[in-house]
Design an enzyme around this catalytic site. Structure first.
Site, mmCIF file in Angstrom:
data_model
loop_
_atom_site.group_PDB
_atom_site.id
_atom_site.type_symbol
_atom_site.label_atom_id
_atom_site.label_comp_id
_atom_site.label_asym_id
_atom_site.label_seq_id
_atom_site.Cartn_x
_atom_site.Cartn_y
_atom_site.Cartn_z
ATOM 1 C CG ASN A 173 1.194 3.265 -11.087
ATOM 2 O OD1 ASN A 173 2.140 4.077 -10.366
ATOM 3 N ND2 ASN A 173 0.332 3.803 -11.445
ATOM 4 C CE LYS A 207 -2.087 3.711 -8.564
ATOM 5 N NZ LYS A 207 -3.749 3.760 -8.517
ATOM 6 C CG HIS A 249 -2.286 6.961 -13.513
ATOM 7 N ND1 HIS A 249 -3.398 7.344 -12.448
ATOM 8 C CD2 HIS A 249 -2.137 5.397 -13.495
ATOM 9 C CE1 HIS A 249 -3.749 6.006 -11.874
ATOM 10 N NE2 HIS A 249 -3.063 5.207 -12.525
ATOM 11 C CD GLU A 304 -4.080 7.084 -8.827
ATOM 12 O OE1 GLU A 304 -2.816 6.964 -8.912
ATOM 13 O OE2 GLU A 304 -4.867 6.282 -8.648
ATOM 14 C CD GLU A 310 -4.522 2.218 -15.334
ATOM 15 O OE1 GLU A 310 -3.964 1.310 -14.697
ATOM 16 O OE2 GLU A 310 -4.448 3.445 -15.045
ATOM 17 N N GLY A 322 -8.239 1.163 -7.865
ATOM 18 C CA GLY A 322 -8.348 1.216 -6.290
ATOM 19 C C GLY A 322 -9.509 0.881 -5.809
ATOM 20 C CB SER A 345 -9.528 -3.530 -8.822
ATOM 21 O OG SER A 345 -9.714 -2.340 -8.275
HETATM 22 P P1 PGA Z 1 -5.130 -0.323 -8.811
HETATM 23 O O1 PGA Z 1 -4.439 0.744 -9.746
HETATM 24 O O2 PGA Z 1 -4.868 -1.677 -9.517
HETATM 25 O O3 PGA Z 1 -4.893 -0.165 -7.549
HETATM 26 O O4 PGA Z 1 -6.709 -0.219 -9.391
HETATM 27 C C1 PGA Z 1 -4.236 0.775 -11.073
HETATM 28 C C2 PGA Z 1 -3.517 1.807 -11.492
HETATM 29 O O5 PGA Z 1 -4.003 3.014 -11.117
HETATM 30 O O6 PGA Z 1 -2.856 1.872 -12.596
#
Ligand code: PGA
Length: 254
Positions: free
Chosen positions: A11, A13, A98, A100, A170, A176, A216
């Site tokens: 992803n 982003k 997601h 976010e 998630e 993140g 992560s």
């Molecule tokens: P990350 O993000 O690997 O940076 O923690 C995962 C995601 O948001 O899909």
């Protein structure tokens, strides 16, 4: 246990220009030629990078996905894109709901459901994201939150054996932040999600649905996560941005 082919998804982003996406997707293709034989690999760049990324992935076996879409087929929805538009760019997957999107753009379970229905109808495989916040985990609400997100997000969604939805667990507190759920914590959530799916689509199909872990994930922890019986792959943000890191994730079993 059902034979679930692992899926390792990037992803990206809001990162990379079309040129950068083309360059990095091409490198990933180079470095995953063995892995694609046994693992599904997916790259989800921003909308504006889809076409260039599709060119880099052409003929490679690495799939293309988008990070979002609208549920309507077309219309006056400024700033949005539809399923047919991303399909025309070469997408076979779409990430939906997601955290976010839920956190910063007000997406609801109802909206995620409309998008999931539209995606499946259009012939895309939805990757539906669910996960609890730290507060919810601390209050012991993790399973309730997951149940609600899965039941409402997948309401009336057909489970076609050749195009089963993918789920991504998630935990928001792990995205993140560098904090990964332990493989045991993730397994517990995945097992719970699969049991809930059984109520929705029956045991056989629930056993075939892939549940990815996200939060992560990095080369150092993928091996342990993938050993868990209900973890079928990973949705990766930060560690997917560097092609060598993402390739090493996709090569976890090599
Ligand atoms: P990350 O993000 O690997 O940076 O923690 C995962 C995601 O948001 O899909």
């Amino acid at each position: 246990m059902a034979d679930r082919r692992p899926l390792i998804a990037a992803n990206w982003k809001m990162h990379k220009t079309p040129d950068e996406a083309f360059r990095d997707a091409s490198s990933i293709v180079e470095m995953t030629q063995q892995a694609v034989k046994t693992v599904d690999i997916l790259i989800a760049p921003s909308f504006v990078c889809l076409e260039r990324t599709a060119k880099a992935l052409s003929g490679s076996g690495v799939a293309l996905g988008s990070q979002n879409m609208h549920w309507e087929a077309y219309g006056a929805y400024t700033g949005e894109v539809s399923a047919s538009m991303i399909l025309a760019c070469g997408c076979t997957f779409v990430i939906l709901g997601h955290s976010e999107r839920r956190q910063y753009f007000g997406e609801t379970d109802k909206g995620v459901n409309l998008k999931t229905l539209a995606a499946v109808e259009a012939g895309l495989v939805p990757v539906v994201c669910v996960g609890e916040s730290l507060k919810e985990r601390e209050k012991g609400e993790t399973f309730n939150v997951l149940d609600r997100q899965v039941q409402e997000g997948l309401k009336n969604v057909p489970f076609k054996p050749d195009r089963l939805p993918v789920l991504a667990y998630e935990p928001i507190w792990a995205i993140g932040t560098g904090l990964t759920a332990t493989p045991e914590q993730a397994q517990q959530a995945h097992e719970h999600i699969r049991a809930g799916l059984e109520q929705i689509c029956g045991k056989t199909l629930a056993n075939s649905v892939r549940i990815l872990y996200g939060g992560s994930v990095k080369p150092a922890n993928i091996g342990q996560l993938m050993q868990m019986p209900d973890i079928d792959g990973a949705l990766v943000g930060g560690a997917s941005l560097e092609p060598a890191d993402f390739a090493s994730l996709a090569n976890f079993g090599q």
